[in-house]
Design a protein around this motif. Structure first.
Motif, mmCIF file in Angstrom:
data_model
loop_
_atom_site.group_PDB
_atom_site.id
_atom_site.type_symbol
_atom_site.label_atom_id
_atom_site.label_comp_id
_atom_site.label_asym_id
_atom_site.label_seq_id
_atom_site.Cartn_x
_atom_site.Cartn_y
_atom_site.Cartn_z
ATOM 1 N N ILE A 192 -12.754 -8.113 3.557
ATOM 2 C CA ILE A 192 -14.015 -7.758 2.901
ATOM 3 C C ILE A 192 -14.077 -6.256 2.634
ATOM 4 C CG2 ILE A 192 -16.533 -7.831 3.125
ATOM 5 C CD1 ILE A 192 -16.047 -10.245 5.077
ATOM 6 N N ASN A 193 -13.768 -5.471 3.649
ATOM 7 C CA ASN A 193 -13.654 -4.017 3.524
ATOM 8 C C ASN A 193 -12.720 -3.557 4.632
ATOM 9 O OD1 ASN A 193 -15.279 -3.808 5.921
ATOM 10 N ND2 ASN A 193 -17.113 -4.007 4.642
ATOM 11 N N ASP A 238 0.819 -1.215 0.000
ATOM 12 C CA ASP A 238 0.000 0.000 0.000
ATOM 13 C C ASP A 238 0.851 1.263 0.000
ATOM 14 O OD1 ASP A 238 -2.962 -0.857 0.602
ATOM 15 O OD2 ASP A 238 -1.736 -2.045 1.961
ATOM 16 N N ASP A 239 0.320 2.308 -0.651
ATOM 17 C CA ASP A 239 0.753 3.660 -0.353
ATOM 18 C C ASP A 239 0.263 4.000 1.055
ATOM 19 O OD1 ASP A 239 1.241 3.508 -3.101
ATOM 20 O OD2 ASP A 239 0.775 5.628 -3.399
ATOM 21 N N PHE A 240 0.849 5.015 1.663
ATOM 22 C CA PHE A 240 0.288 5.468 2.936
ATOM 23 C C PHE A 240 0.638 6.926 3.173
ATOM 24 C CE2 PHE A 240 4.325 3.504 4.659
ATOM 25 C CZ PHE A 240 4.901 4.646 5.178
ATOM 26 N N PRO A 285 -4.781 4.196 1.300
ATOM 27 C CA PRO A 285 -5.730 4.718 0.311
ATOM 28 C C PRO A 285 -7.115 4.076 0.376
ATOM 29 C CG PRO A 285 -3.605 4.343 -0.720
ATOM 30 C CD PRO A 285 -3.526 3.748 0.643
ATOM 31 N N ASN A 286 -7.199 2.872 0.955
ATOM 32 C CA ASN A 286 -8.497 2.217 1.088
ATOM 33 C C ASN A 286 -9.188 2.532 2.413
ATOM 34 O OD1 ASN A 286 -6.972 0.538 2.925
ATOM 35 N ND2 ASN A 286 -6.271 -0.589 1.121
ATOM 36 N N GLY A 287 -8.601 3.435 3.217
ATOM 37 C CA GLY A 287 -9.216 3.861 4.469
ATOM 38 C C GLY A 287 -8.783 3.085 5.693
ATOM 39 N N VAL A 288 -7.946 2.069 5.539
ATOM 40 C CA VAL A 288 -7.481 1.286 6.690
ATOM 41 C C VAL A 288 -6.601 2.156 7.589
ATOM 42 C CG1 VAL A 288 -6.074 -0.686 7.415
ATOM 43 C CG2 VAL A 288 -7.627 -0.904 5.469
ATOM 44 N N GLN A 289 -6.822 2.029 8.897
ATOM 45 C CA GLN A 289 -6.050 2.791 9.878
ATOM 46 C C GLN A 289 -4.916 1.946 10.468
ATOM 47 O OE1 GLN A 289 -8.754 4.099 12.945
ATOM 48 N NE2 GLN A 289 -9.400 5.913 11.800
ATOM 49 N N ALA A 296 -10.486 8.202 3.355
ATOM 50 C CA ALA A 296 -9.579 8.380 2.217
ATOM 51 C C ALA A 296 -10.356 8.229 0.914
ATOM 52 C CB ALA A 296 -8.445 7.368 2.276
ATOM 53 N N LYS A 297 -9.925 9.006 -0.106
ATOM 54 C CA LYS A 297 -10.568 8.951 -1.426
ATOM 55 C C LYS A 297 -9.505 9.038 -2.507
ATOM 56 C CE LYS A 297 -15.021 9.197 -0.218
ATOM 57 N NZ LYS A 297 -16.034 8.167 -0.577
#
Length: 805
Positions: A686-687, A116-118, A139-143, A166-167
């Motif tokens: 899953i998300n 991932d980017d971060f 980028p997928n909103g994971v903290q 994140a968007k």
């Protein structure tokens, strides 16, 4: 010994003069001033609110890796806007990217970073370059969040409750964050000045950049904070939260099914701006991951990593001096049961139950860190049956016990410290009590070029008799530039013992070590980095004096322009093993060996990655050798789904080890040993709030004894035909299938199925099918559990009740 005591004494006496003569701090620090808002932005990853338009902007990032000091590329520029209000601080970050469809965005569980980017925010409320809180968004909103300290790096076991989104858009991607003051530590002042830095990674190019430049020639990450100012007249809220839990278990073993329902709570309270109290009441650690058990033929116990969340989060202060091994709390009892010839044990010996545990930790505005840990464990009894009369009796093998750790750590001059650590175990009645104390010194000049360190550790154990032992060390290091070196010495007395609340390991030795290292600081034509090390170690027994070991080794590792990592090394070692005989004063002479090794890690940006390593030990003894081989494979099927395999195959021929003893002799066995470990892991995310994971591990080892001998006083082994023991085969099987759902901030539901089996056989050389048939015919432990934890913030609950009433 006199040399070591003298070195430590002079070091401690020189702290004051050292602090007065260090060179002036020359690290350049960017500064940004922010303004207060009345209307908070919506945390949705879109910076479209009016309040963002006039916000202060941090920009002009500098590359940290691979080209340290290079200005960021304009097409990959990063701009961060910052705001604050009475409840928290806000960050709006824009990461420009000319090809947004190539942004790496693998979905992973919280507190993990995959391919991932971060974007990362690092905040130090005390602006002391010692301690920071880290808040990262993918980028997928994971903290991902962690505590950061100079000496222990990232502690990702720490978790906070904060808000982010994140968007990905046509220009790159955007992060919006709110960090409540309740999750930050800062002094009680009208005008705040915090340490601050931002980190961005572009995964496909492996370029990591920071807002304030970090010089890779010297010093640690936290020394290079920029400065955040402008926050005024804020009142931190009451830092009080509750984490109640409910859990239920269904367990089936050997045809018998049992159920249990549990409940308890963790409480976190901010005593003041610096210190936090954490306590766990009636804890439940039933859902911790399985341990990687092995057949341990060595003289020391197997050391397991801590996996219980209460004991892994925020423990950096308690780790100082290596006196605290938290697995001791709630471990097996300290005594074995006294079973007569006509008696047998009813059931199995279980681990000790933990009643409660509490820790208080923090650091003042003047750099004084204080840590306090206390735990109470339950009295443990076993039932013993008389095989002839049928009568039963109960015997206490662990009484009510108290475990305590106290730490004082004074930091000064940016990267220096002096520490005092004490651990204590008190058991009721005539059971064993223990105490250990350490005084540590770590001095680094302000330009981060040289480091001097030293420590004194003492242990006291009372178990019928009283024993006192010491561990003393000192050394000096050059820590800047391309060339680095270190020389050090450590002496450990024979009676040093911290096993009641720590892990002792080897004792009765003096160890001298030295090493030299060389590294490139900027990429070359063919390589991003190169590191080379040369090491020398020499050890002697203290009581009585005897050569113990001499070792010389060298290793080198590279990273090429395709971000593949590889390297190798060569080691020579000659040793008298003081511990394998299991009797004080005896030793086993080990022939010299040469150990070459190589390893390779492929580019982890690829969907398919592989890592392998192999090393070979060639002993100066006919027929004796050892191979260790490892292969790791991983395939990322999609951004949601990944598979990985970990395999090890180890062979040891003609090794010698302890086989048994009687009044007259210590018996050494010559044996061949083969070990195979296979692990399979699968993850489906899953998300950014739900994930499924599967892990399987099978461990197999067989031991084939070839001959036996008696240990002689000179460490040699004389053959004998009067002693023998059986060959051995050991299997361990573990499966975890886990569903995790972070259904609310700080709140989690976990459904877990665990399957475990093991067997120990007194014979070897079993074919593949028969081995698994034997294993799966053993009673298997099957457990299905559900655990729900719910985060309750005192301030939110208070406001909710006000609105309701």
């Amino acid at each position: 010994m006199k040399f070591i005591f003298t070195t430590l004494l002079l070091s401690f006496l020189s702290v004051k003069s050292y602090a007065q003569t260090v060179e002036k701090d020359s690290i350049s620090r960017k500064k940004i001033t922010i303004t207060k808002i009345n209307i908070a932005p919506k945390i949705d990853g879109i910076l479209d609110e009016e309040v963002w338009k006039n916000a202060s902007v941090a920009k002009n990032f500098v590359e940290f890796q691979p080209q340290n000091g290079k200005a960021e590329a304009p097409e990959f520029r990063t701009e961060v806007k910052i705001l604050y209000d009475d409840t928290g601080i806000y960050f709006g970050a824009k990461m420009y990217d000319p090809e947004p469809d190539k942004i790496s965005k693998e979905l992973v569980e919280r507190d993990n970073v995959g391919n991932d980017d971060f974007f990362d925010v690092v905040i130090n409320g005390y602006n002391d370059k010692q301690q920071s809180s880290e808040f990262m968004v993918l980028p997928n909103g994971v903290q991902f969040d962690a505590k950061m300290t100079n000496d222990y790096g990232e502690d990702s076991n720490w978790s906070a409750v904060w808000f982010s989104a994140a968007k990905i858009d046509n220009d790159g991607w955007t992060v919006e964050m709110k960090i409540p003051y309740s999750e930050l530590r800062f002094p009680k002042k009208d005008i705040q000045e915090w340490g601050l830095n931002f980190v961005r990674l572009v995964q496909r190019t492996k370029v990591k950049s920071t807002w304030n430049f970090i010089d890779n020639k010297k010093g640690s990450f936290l020394l290079y904070d920029g400065v955040l100012s402008g926050i005024e007249n804020i009142k931190p809220p009451v830092r009080l939260s509750f984490l109640p839990y409910f859990s239920t278990y269904v367990n089936n073993y050997d045809g018998k099914t049992s159920t249990s329902v549990n409940g308890g709570m963790d409480v976190k309270y901010g005593i003041n701006d610096a210190f936090t109290l954490d306590t766990t009441l009636i804890p439940d650690f039933g859902q911790t991951a399985f341990d990687d058990n092995i057949l341990n033929l060595g003289p020391f116990e197997q050391q397991f990593s801590e996996k219980r969340s209460f004991f892994t989060e925020g423990t950096e202060l308690f780790s100082k001096g290596d006196l605290f091994y938290s697995r001791r709390v709630g471990d097996y009892p300290s005594r074995d049961p006294n079973i007569g010839e006509d008696e047998s044990l009813v059931g199995n010996i279980q681990k000790v139950k933990l009643f409660n545990a509490t820790k208080i930790s923090g650091r003042t505005n003047k750099g004084l860190g204080i840590g306090f840990f206390n735990a109470v464990t339950k009295k443990t009894e076993v039932e013993i049956k008389n095989d002839f009369t049928g009568e039963t009796r109960f015997e206490t093998i662990e009484p009510l016990a108290n475990y305590n750790v106290l730490v004082f750590d004074q930091r000064f001059n940016g990267n220096s410290s002096v520490s005092l650590i004490n651990t204590n175990v008190t058991r009721a009645g005539d059971f064993r009590d223990a105490n250990a104390t350490a005084i540590l010194l770590d001095l680094t000049d302000k330009k981060n070029k040289y480091n001097v360190y030293g420590g004194y550790r003492g242990s006291y154990v009372k178990d019928g008799t009283s024993d006192f032992g010491t561990n003393i060390n000192a050394g000096i290091k050059k820590i800047f530039g391309k060339s680095n070196y270190q020389v050090g010495v450590e002496a450990i007395s024979k009676d040093y013992n911290i096993d009641d609340l720590g892990y002792t390991g080897e004792t009765n030795k003096i160890h001298f070590n030295g090493n030299y290292g060389y590294r490139i600081l900027q990429p070359t034509k063919n390589f991003n980095n190169i590191n080379w090390n040369f090491n020398v170690n020499y050890e002697r027994r203290l009581d009585t004096d005897l050569f113990k070991a001499f070792e010389i080794s060298t290793n080198v590792n590279f990273q090429d322009k395709k971000f593949r990592n590889f390297g190798g090394g060569l080691q020579y070692r000659k040793e008298n093993d003081l511990y394998e005989p299991r009797v004080f004063g005896k030793y086993l002479s080990v022939p010299a060996y040469i150990n070459p090794w190589i390893w390779f890690n492929s580019d982890n940006r690829k969907k398919f990655t592989y890592n392998f390593s192999t090393d070979y030990y060639a002993y100066d003894q006919k027929g004796r050798n050892r191979f260790n081989n490892q292969l790791d494979l991983s395939y990322r099927i999609s951004d949601h789904f990944s598979l990985s395999y970990d395999g090890k195959y180890n062979v040891s021929n003609q090794e010698q080890g302890f086989a048994g003893k009687n009044i007259n002799n210590i018996y050494i066995g010559t044996r061949n040993r083969n070990t195979v470990i296979n692990g399979l892991t699968s993850k489906y995310t899953i998300n950014n709030k739900m994930a499924l994971s599967f892990s399987l591990r099978h461990y197999y080892t067989e031991v084939n004894y070839k001959s036996f001998g008696t240990l002689q006083d000179d460490g040699s082994v004389s053959p004998t035909n009067t002693y023998s023991i059986n060959n051995q085969t050991y299997n361990s099987w573990n499966v975890d299938l886990r569903y995790s759902w972070w259904f609310a901030p700080g709140s989690q539901l976990t459904l877990l199925y665990q399957n475990a089996a093991q067997n120990y056989l007194d014979y070897s050389k079993i074919n593949f099918n028969k081995n698994f048939n034997n294993l799966f015919n053993e009673p298997m432990n099957n457990t299905l559990s559900l655990k729900v934890t719910y985060y309750i913030d005192y301030n939110q609950a208070k406001n909710w009740f006000k609105k309701k009433n």
